[in-house]
Design a protein around this motif. Structure first.
Motif, PDB file in Angstrom:
ATOM      1  N   UNK A  17      -4.278  30.659 -10.604  1.00 19.17           N
ATOM      2  CA  UNK A  17      -3.398  29.552 -10.994  1.00 19.17           C
ATOM      3  C   UNK A  17      -3.994  28.236 -10.505  1.00 19.17           C
ATOM      4  N   UNK A  18      -3.758  27.194 -11.264  1.00 12.54           N
ATOM      5  CA  UNK A  18      -4.134  25.834 -10.872  1.00 12.54           C
ATOM      6  C   UNK A  18      -2.958  24.927 -11.194  1.00 12.54           C
ATOM      7  N   UNK A  19      -2.476  24.181 -10.203  1.00 11.12           N
ATOM      8  CA  UNK A  19      -1.328  23.314 -10.468  1.00 11.12           C
ATOM      9  C   UNK A  19      -1.105  22.280  -9.386  1.00 11.12           C
ATOM     10  N   UNK A  20      -0.480  21.174  -9.778  1.00  8.50           N
ATOM     11  CA  UNK A  20      -0.119  20.122  -8.832  1.00  8.50           C
ATOM     12  C   UNK A  20       0.938  20.655  -7.880  1.00  8.50           C
ATOM     13  N   UNK A  21       0.698  20.510  -6.585  1.00 13.75           N
ATOM     14  CA  UNK A  21       1.662  20.927  -5.568  1.00 13.75           C
ATOM     15  C   UNK A  21       2.664  19.828  -5.253  1.00 13.75           C
ATOM     16  N   UNK A  22       2.144  18.638  -5.046  1.00 15.42           N
ATOM     17  CA  UNK A  22       3.004  17.519  -4.682  1.00 15.42           C
ATOM     18  C   UNK A  22       2.232  16.227  -4.817  1.00 15.42           C
ATOM     19  N   UNK A  23       2.950  15.128  -4.708  1.00 19.05           N
ATOM     20  CA  UNK A  23       2.381  13.804  -4.824  1.00 19.05           C
ATOM     21  C   UNK A  23       2.648  13.029  -3.539  1.00 19.05           C
ATOM     22  N   UNK A  24       1.823  12.013  -3.295  1.00 20.23           N
ATOM     23  CA  UNK A  24       2.038  11.129  -2.151  1.00 20.23           C
ATOM     24  C   UNK A  24       1.793   9.700  -2.593  1.00 20.23           C
ATOM     25  N   UNK A  25       2.823   8.879  -2.497  1.00 21.68           N
ATOM     26  CA  UNK A  25       2.734   7.463  -2.840  1.00 21.68           C
ATOM     27  C   UNK A  25       3.035   6.628  -1.602  1.00 21.68           C
ATOM     28  N   UNK A  26       2.354   6.957  -0.527  1.00 20.56           N
ATOM     29  CA  UNK A  26       2.472   6.248   0.746  1.00 20.56           C
ATOM     30  C   UNK A  26       1.200   6.528   1.539  1.00 20.56           C
ATOM     31  N   UNK A  83       0.888  -1.167   0.000  1.00 20.99           N
ATOM     32  CA  UNK A  83       0.000   0.000   0.000  1.00 20.99           C
ATOM     33  C   UNK A  83       0.919   1.208   0.000  1.00 20.99           C
ATOM     34  N   UNK A  84       1.253   1.665  -1.197  1.00 20.36           N
ATOM     35  CA  UNK A  84       2.219   2.750  -1.324  1.00 20.36           C
ATOM     36  C   UNK A  84       2.810   2.754  -2.709  1.00 20.36           C
TER      37      UNK A  84
END
Length: 384
Positions: free
Chosen positions: A302-311, A90-91
């Protein structure tokens, strides 16, 4: 009562579920450690098996095991642990440590002289229109050049790559303030870890867009994050409200959604696809992207991806609750699920909430975490 051969075989097929800590010798404690243990227990329950505690490299485990890491794994570590696909954890798994951080949300400034091994300029070019104006930097000179260009549009936000829930960030409006942030980090850490310099936005709203794969289930979601005030008077992450659908991102976009949410989903999907295309070895069973909508100093939206989380993350309780609903009701198509993190001694818990943590943390003080589900999930997919 004697078990049949089929039931014995099925029982043997169940994995050993283990929590994997990035720093197992650090004597973990506090609300974050207890939270992930409880979430791991609930994930094991959802899989129909038992949570076997924390992974110990000196112990012998069955080959069939399922890991819940407290951080994104590298390809090398995943291989060592026997993690080969999304069915094993799970991650997520990345080819280089920096890929799991805020750093990949931005490219390097023009003329930047330093970048880590494995850095993909092609990825940065592909995602430039999907993120907020900003740069990643690995030296003082590159950080100064990045900030100088962005200051023309107002203050900038300096972000440490590993900060969680708004921690490790500061708004800087001039060179002296930037130098103070760089001094606090230090040249050695700057070169090793990097830093993000990004356009500061006001009136910001943060959406979450994600997908979870667990055994035979696949679910996708969008949601809105909320802030709360902690016991020290600071604004911090306070929970998320999610709309979760059974299936892939295509199922999500078939919903009748406001334009700003459609935009957030589109940018998160494109960012996710770019990671797969440009960072070989990446895979993740839990993919979550924070997408910001906000105004800069000139009033430009503005609209944009700040960060990702794969955990495992702040929305994982709601993810688990939605998956549990889909498992129990094959006709359920859409579930509304919410997580909350409340500070203080007098936190009120709604009826039917599933508790994740309640206690007194040495640093955070009194904190309560839970998630809730709508009692009546929606049936049937949209017609369009």
């Amino acid at each position: 009562m004697e078990q049949s051969a089929g039931s014995v075989s099925a029982a043997r097929a169940l994995p050993v579920v283990l929590l994997h800590r990035k720093s197992p010798k650090a004597a973990p404690g506090g609300h974050e450690a207890d939270t992930i243990r409880e979430l791991a227990r609930q994930i094991a329950e959802l899989k129909g098996t038992q949570f076997a505690g924390e992974f110990d490299e000196e112990c012998a485990y069955p080959a069939h095991r399922y890991l819940i890491p407290d951080d994104t794994l590298t390809v090398a570590l995943a291989h060592k642990l026997g993690v080969r696909s999304v069915r094993d954890l799970y991650g997520g798994v990345v080819p280089f440590p920096f890929v799991a951080t805020k750093l990949i949300a931005h490219g390097l400034a023009d003329g930047a002289k330093i970048s880590p091994p494995g850095w993909s300029r092609a990825f940065s070019s592909r995602t430039a229109s999907l993120v907020l104006p900003g740069y990643s930097a690995f030296s003082r000179e590159d950080a100064r050049n990045a900030a100088r260009g962005l200051w023309e549009g107002g203050p900038v936000r300096v972000k440490r790559p590993y900060g969680i829930g708004g921690a490790g960030q500061a708004v800087v409006a001039n060179r002296d303030e930037l130098e103070a942030q760089l001094d606090a980090l230090g040249d050695e850490a700057l070169r090793a870890e990097g830093i993000v310099i990004e356009r500061h936005l006001d009136a910001i709203e943060t959406f979450s867009v994600g997908q979870i794969a667990l055994d035979d289930m696949l679910a996708s979601y969008y949601g809105v994050q909320h802030l709360t005030v902690n016991n020290h008077g600071n604004e911090v992450y306070g929970g998320s409200d999610l709309v979760v659908v059974r299936g892939c991102f295509d199922a999500l976009v078939r919903l009748d959604l406001p334009q700003n949410i459609q935009d957030a989903i589109a940018k998160a999907r494109a960012f996710d696809a770019a990671v797969h295309n440009h960072y070989a070895g990446f895979f993740a069973s839990r993919r979550n992207y924070d997408v910001a909508h906000g105004l800069d100093e000139a009033g430009v939206l503005h609209c944009g991806v700040l960060e990702q989380s794969w955990r495992v993350g702040g929305a994982t309780g709601a993810e688990i609750g939605a998956l549990r609903t889909f498992r129990a009701d094959p006709d359920a198509y859409l579930v509304r699920a919410s997580t909350r993190e409340i500070y203080g001694e007098d936190a009120q818990i709604p009826a039917g909430a599933c508790m994740v943590y309640r206690g007194v943390d040495a640093q955070a003080g009194h904190i309560t975490k839970y998630y809730t589900l709508d009692r009546e999930p929606c049936k049937g997919a949209p017609s369009r």
